[in-house]
Structures are given as C-alpha cells and as structure tokens.
Design a protein around this motif. Sequence first.
Motif: not given
Length: 202
Positions: A81, A85, A65, A28, A31-32, A77
């Motif tokens: 997220l 976005k 982020f 997770c 991904q950020f 997540c």
Amino acid sequence: MHRIGLAIVLTLLTLTSCRSDEVATAECRQQFADHQQMLGENGNPGSKEFTPGLTARWDALYAEFGALGKSATADECPEELTTLKRRMKRVESVLYKIDDYDVARMIRAAEGDLDDAVETNGPAARRDYVLQSLFRTLRESGADAQKSLAPFVEDADAVDPDDYSALSKAMVDLYNAAASNAAFADFKEALETIEDYELHEE
C-alpha cells in the motif's frame, strides 16, 4: 478425554487464527479501496492531450488500487500500500509541475473567464482595446511557445517518474527551455496582465 479437550482447543485456535486473517485481509483491502475512492474524488490531474503518458500511468495506478481493493491479502499492507501510494504521488507531482507549461489549458481558462464576464456584465469587456490586444498576444505567443516547448514536454511525459535521474534531467530541460523562450515570456506576461483584470470575479 484429555485428547478430546486438546482437539477442541486446537480447533478453536485455528478458527480464531482464520478469523484474524479474514479481518486483516478485509481491513487491508478496505485501505486500498478507500485510497482509490479519494483519488477518484480528486480526479486525474493529467490531460490526455497534453500529457498522455503520465495520464495513462495515473489511470493504471488508479486501477491497481481498485484491483487490490478486491484481491489484496493481509501481508500486502502496509508495504505494498505504501509503495503504491508513493508511486502515485510521484506521478501526480510531475503532472502538477508540467501543468505550469500547459499553454492551451491556460488560454482556455482565460477565455472562459472572459466569456463569464461578458455573460454576467455584458459585452464591454470584449470591446476593451487593451484586453483585446492582450488576448491576441496570449493566443499568438501561446501558439509559438507551445510549439517550441512541445518536444521538452513530450520528453518529460515519457519518463518513468520512478527514474529520478532521467526525470530530473527532463524537468530541468523543460524549465530551461521555457525560461529562455521569448514567446513563453510574452505569453506569461499577457496572461498575468489579463488576470489583473479579475474577469472571473466580475
């Protein structure tokens, strides 16, 4: 013996569960972090001089982020997220739309193309009477248009992009103000004619 075996099984299950949580958390956070890296590579599309409010919003979301890339938990997540976005996409969308009215930026770009053409091919372009007249119109009409549109740009810049109703009104007001502004029309016509010279390709 049976109790010992059960204890071992429970211990293994606990360790497996902890390991799974650690992996999910790491994925997770990554991904950020990955999205922040992508944003950093593309850069902030705003300008502190033209859209200070939205530019600051972009910077704040970019920092968020980064923070979540180090502190997010697995349960953030994908919902958090996705939400972050979406918020960033809205900010960028408004910035790209308002950019169409950044008169100062467009003048700088045109003058930069002229400087490049002169450096590459000599001063002939600066002696072109028509081109000189076009740049004079570009600067003079641009200054008038910039002054007239400034209040509408400021209103759009101050709106929270998540407030769709307020944002829609501010953008429509800006569009209508530009569409009915004679100086902006003259500015755009001069700019388009200058672009026909293809100075950047000389």
